[in-house]
Design a protein around this motif. Sequence first.
Motif, PDB file in Angstrom:
ATOM      1  N   ALA A  29       2.978  11.300  11.357  1.00  0.00           N
ATOM      2  CA  ALA A  29       3.169  10.516  12.577  1.00  0.00           C
ATOM      3  C   ALA A  29       2.262   9.283  12.571  1.00  0.00           C
ATOM      4  O   ALA A  29       2.692   8.194  12.989  1.00  0.00           O
ATOM      5  CB  ALA A  29       2.887  11.385  13.800  1.00  0.00           C
ATOM      6  N   LEU A  30       1.039   9.441  12.107  1.00  0.00           N
ATOM      7  CA  LEU A  30       0.113   8.311  12.039  1.00  0.00           C
ATOM      8  C   LEU A  30       0.684   7.218  11.148  1.00  0.00           C
ATOM      9  O   LEU A  30       0.742   6.053  11.544  1.00  0.00           O
ATOM     10  CB  LEU A  30      -1.251   8.764  11.515  1.00  0.00           C
ATOM     11  N   TYR A  31       1.097   7.572   9.939  1.00  0.00           N
ATOM     12  CA  TYR A  31       1.591   6.568   8.996  1.00  0.00           C
ATOM     13  C   TYR A  31       2.829   5.871   9.536  1.00  0.00           C
ATOM     14  O   TYR A  31       2.940   4.646   9.445  1.00  0.00           O
ATOM     15  CB  TYR A  31       1.858   7.191   7.626  1.00  0.00           C
ATOM     16  N   ALA A  32       3.733   6.625  10.130  1.00  0.00           N
ATOM     17  CA  ALA A  32       4.937   6.013  10.703  1.00  0.00           C
ATOM     18  C   ALA A  32       4.568   5.062  11.838  1.00  0.00           C
ATOM     19  O   ALA A  32       5.117   3.958  11.941  1.00  0.00           O
ATOM     20  CB  ALA A  32       5.897   7.094  11.193  1.00  0.00           C
ATOM     21  N   SER A  33       3.608   5.451  12.678  1.00  0.00           N
ATOM     22  CA  SER A  33       3.225   4.608  13.816  1.00  0.00           C
ATOM     23  C   SER A  33       2.521   3.333  13.367  1.00  0.00           C
ATOM     24  O   SER A  33       2.459   2.361  14.113  1.00  0.00           O
ATOM     25  CB  SER A  33       2.338   5.384  14.785  1.00  0.00           C
ATOM     26  N   VAL A  41       0.872  -1.174   0.000  1.00  0.00           N
ATOM     27  CA  VAL A  41       0.000   0.000   0.000  1.00  0.00           C
ATOM     28  C   VAL A  41       0.906   1.219   0.000  1.00  0.00           C
ATOM     29  O   VAL A  41       1.894   1.261   0.740  1.00  0.00           O
ATOM     30  CB  VAL A  41      -0.919   0.025   1.242  1.00  0.00           C
ATOM     31  N   VAL A  42       0.569   2.200  -0.826  1.00  0.00           N
ATOM     32  CA  VAL A  42       1.327   3.444  -0.874  1.00  0.00           C
ATOM     33  C   VAL A  42       0.383   4.614  -0.637  1.00  0.00           C
ATOM     34  O   VAL A  42      -0.832   4.512  -0.798  1.00  0.00           O
ATOM     35  CB  VAL A  42       2.066   3.615  -2.224  1.00  0.00           C
ATOM     36  N   LEU A  43       0.968   5.733  -0.250  1.00  0.00           N
ATOM     37  CA  LEU A  43       0.232   6.972  -0.074  1.00  0.00           C
ATOM     38  C   LEU A  43       1.212   8.116  -0.042  1.00  0.00           C
ATOM     39  O   LEU A  43       2.415   7.915   0.116  1.00  0.00           O
ATOM     40  CB  LEU A  43      -0.633   6.939   1.185  1.00  0.00           C
ATOM     41  N   ASP A  44       0.683   9.319  -0.196  1.00  0.00           N
ATOM     42  CA  ASP A  44       1.525  10.507  -0.065  1.00  0.00           C
ATOM     43  C   ASP A  44       0.814  11.527   0.798  1.00  0.00           C
ATOM     44  O   ASP A  44      -0.402  11.453   1.005  1.00  0.00           O
ATOM     45  CB  ASP A  44       1.880  11.100  -1.436  1.00  0.00           C
ATOM     46  N   THR A  45       1.580  12.473   1.319  1.00  0.00           N
ATOM     47  CA  THR A  45       1.022  13.532   2.147  1.00  0.00           C
ATOM     48  C   THR A  45       1.947  14.736   2.097  1.00  0.00           C
ATOM     49  O   THR A  45       3.094  14.632   1.674  1.00  0.00           O
ATOM     50  CB  THR A  45       0.796  13.047   3.599  1.00  0.00           C
ATOM     51  N   SER A  46       1.448  15.844   2.563  1.00  0.00           N
ATOM     52  CA  SER A  46       2.238  17.062   2.634  1.00  0.00           C
ATOM     53  C   SER A  46       3.240  16.982   3.781  1.00  0.00           C
ATOM     54  O   SER A  46       2.931  16.424   4.846  1.00  0.00           O
ATOM     55  CB  SER A  46       1.305  18.259   2.864  1.00  0.00           C
ATOM     56  N   HIS A  69       7.890  19.224  -1.134  1.00  0.00           N
ATOM     57  CA  HIS A  69       6.759  19.513  -0.253  1.00  0.00           C
ATOM     58  C   HIS A  69       5.878  18.298   0.019  1.00  0.00           C
ATOM     59  O   HIS A  69       4.885  18.403   0.731  1.00  0.00           O
ATOM     60  CB  HIS A  69       5.922  20.633  -0.853  1.00  0.00           C
ATOM     61  N   LEU A  70       6.257  17.162  -0.543  1.00  0.00           N
ATOM     62  CA  LEU A  70       5.471  15.939  -0.379  1.00  0.00           C
ATOM     63  C   LEU A  70       6.326  14.832   0.200  1.00  0.00           C
ATOM     64  O   LEU A  70       7.535  14.777  -0.019  1.00  0.00           O
ATOM     65  CB  LEU A  70       4.915  15.484  -1.743  1.00  0.00           C
ATOM     66  N   LEU A  71       5.680  13.959   0.938  1.00  0.00           N
ATOM     67  CA  LEU A  71       6.324  12.750   1.465  1.00  0.00           C
ATOM     68  C   LEU A  71       5.551  11.554   0.950  1.00  0.00           C
ATOM     69  O   LEU A  71       4.322  11.601   0.808  1.00  0.00           O
ATOM     70  CB  LEU A  71       6.322  12.759   2.993  1.00  0.00           C
ATOM     71  N   PHE A  72       6.266  10.466   0.722  1.00  0.00           N
ATOM     72  CA  PHE A  72       5.690   9.261   0.166  1.00  0.00           C
ATOM     73  C   PHE A  72       5.948   8.110   1.132  1.00  0.00           C
ATOM     74  O   PHE A  72       7.049   7.981   1.689  1.00  0.00           O
ATOM     75  CB  PHE A  72       6.310   8.964  -1.202  1.00  0.00           C
ATOM     76  N   PHE A  73       4.943   7.264   1.323  1.00  0.00           N
ATOM     77  CA  PHE A  73       5.015   6.158   2.272  1.00  0.00           C
ATOM     78  C   PHE A  73       4.593   4.866   1.614  1.00  0.00           C
ATOM     79  O   PHE A  73       3.823   4.872   0.662  1.00  0.00           O
ATOM     80  CB  PHE A  73       4.101   6.429   3.473  1.00  0.00           C
ATOM     81  N   GLU A  74       5.082   3.759   2.186  1.00  0.00           N
ATOM     82  CA  GLU A  74       4.746   2.431   1.695  1.00  0.00           C
ATOM     83  C   GLU A  74       4.665   1.473   2.862  1.00  0.00           C
ATOM     84  O   GLU A  74       5.439   1.553   3.813  1.00  0.00           O
ATOM     85  CB  GLU A  74       5.831   1.962   0.731  1.00  0.00           C
ATOM     86  N   ALA A  75       3.720   0.544   2.775  1.00  0.00           N
ATOM     87  CA  ALA A  75       3.626  -0.557   3.739  1.00  0.00           C
ATOM     88  C   ALA A  75       3.555  -1.847   2.943  1.00  0.00           C
ATOM     89  O   ALA A  75       2.739  -1.980   2.026  1.00  0.00           O
ATOM     90  CB  ALA A  75       2.392  -0.413   4.614  1.00  0.00           C
ATOM     91  N   LYS A  76       4.426  -2.790   3.273  1.00  0.00           N
ATOM     92  CA  LYS A  76       4.367  -4.112   2.677  1.00  0.00           C
ATOM     93  C   LYS A  76       3.279  -4.904   3.382  1.00  0.00           C
ATOM     94  O   LYS A  76       3.112  -4.835   4.588  1.00  0.00           O
ATOM     95  CB  LYS A  76       5.716  -4.840   2.818  1.00  0.00           C
ATOM     96  N   LEU A  77       2.556  -5.694   2.613  1.00  0.00           N
ATOM     97  CA  LEU A  77       1.454  -6.477   3.194  1.00  0.00           C
ATOM     98  C   LEU A  77       1.834  -7.942   3.288  1.00  0.00           C
ATOM     99  O   LEU A  77       2.644  -8.446   2.592  1.00  0.00           O
ATOM    100  CB  LEU A  77       0.192  -6.316   2.341  1.00  0.00           C
ATOM    101  N   SER A 114       6.726   2.995   5.822  1.00  0.00           N
ATOM    102  CA  SER A 114       8.091   3.501   5.737  1.00  0.00           C
ATOM    103  C   SER A 114       8.187   4.553   4.646  1.00  0.00           C
ATOM    104  O   SER A 114       7.425   4.544   3.674  1.00  0.00           O
ATOM    105  CB  SER A 114       9.070   2.357   5.482  1.00  0.00           C
ATOM    106  N   ASP A 115       9.128   5.460   4.834  1.00  0.00           N
ATOM    107  CA  ASP A 115       9.389   6.483   3.823  1.00  0.00           C
ATOM    108  C   ASP A 115       9.875   5.815   2.547  1.00  0.00           C
ATOM    109  O   ASP A 115      10.585   4.808   2.597  1.00  0.00           O
ATOM    110  CB  ASP A 115      10.467   7.451   4.304  1.00  0.00           C
ATOM    111  N   ARG A 116       9.522   6.408   1.436  1.00  0.00           N
ATOM    112  CA  ARG A 116       9.989   5.929   0.142  1.00  0.00           C
ATOM    113  C   ARG A 116       9.966   7.127  -0.808  1.00  0.00           C
ATOM    114  O   ARG A 116       9.426   8.176  -0.481  1.00  0.00           O
ATOM    115  CB  ARG A 116       9.120   4.796  -0.379  1.00  0.00           C
ATOM    116  N   GLY A 117      10.500   6.937  -1.961  1.00  0.00           N
ATOM    117  CA  GLY A 117      10.461   7.980  -2.975  1.00  0.00           C
ATOM    118  C   GLY A 117       9.116   8.000  -3.674  1.00  0.00           C
ATOM    119  O   GLY A 117       8.242   7.175  -3.398  1.00  0.00           O
ATOM    120  N   PRO A 118       8.943   8.924  -4.613  1.00  0.00           N
ATOM    121  CA  PRO A 118       7.680   9.006  -5.356  1.00  0.00           C
ATOM    122  C   PRO A 118       7.395   7.707  -6.100  1.00  0.00           C
ATOM    123  O   PRO A 118       8.300   7.062  -6.615  1.00  0.00           O
ATOM    124  CB  PRO A 118       7.920  10.143  -6.352  1.00  0.00           C
ATOM    125  N   TYR A 119       6.140   7.345  -6.151  1.00  0.00           N
ATOM    126  CA  TYR A 119       5.740   6.113  -6.823  1.00  0.00           C
ATOM    127  C   TYR A 119       5.018   6.404  -8.132  1.00  0.00           C
ATOM    128  O   TYR A 119       4.523   5.492  -8.782  1.00  0.00           O
ATOM    129  CB  TYR A 119       4.886   5.235  -5.912  1.00  0.00           C
TER     130      TYR A 119
END
Length: 170
Positions: free
Chosen positions: A139-143, A126-131, A162-170, A147-152
Amino acid sequence: MTDILIRPATSPDDMSAIRQLCWDYRGHLSQVSDIDAQLTETFYPVPKYAALMETLETLHARPQGIILLALLDGETVGCGMSHALFPDTSEIKRLYVAPHARGHGLARQLVSALVDQARADGFSRVVLDTSVNLGPARALYASMGFSDRGPYQDIPAEALPHLLFFEAKL
């Protein structure tokens, strides 16, 4: 006692509430900072956002996506949705909880339900981005193990700082 319910949006009334929450979310992003207002207008000018609102059911349709709403004491106060970005990847979009309903764990429950649904649907991540300016979201996504990742996907170079990108392995 506070009654919380996270469930799929299934009716026209549900979708009307979801659309209103999405417009509220867009308005919220425009007020976070000057750069967030600029990014909102760049990525989602009003005509484009209005067109997007009319296609939510298609963009996030089962079985490759879902639209969830959060109810607090019977009032629809939050939403989140996902869709297949790639065959193995679900993307979370437009996660929002109205300001008066924050502090009850609704965003966490929405993310958890979206991740669980992506897993059940056979996605491997699962991926997502936020400001960068949305500290509580970061903080929610990290908790929750993201994990941080580059643009997808392709993002204009001027928006990247100005954007951060996150990923969670399932």
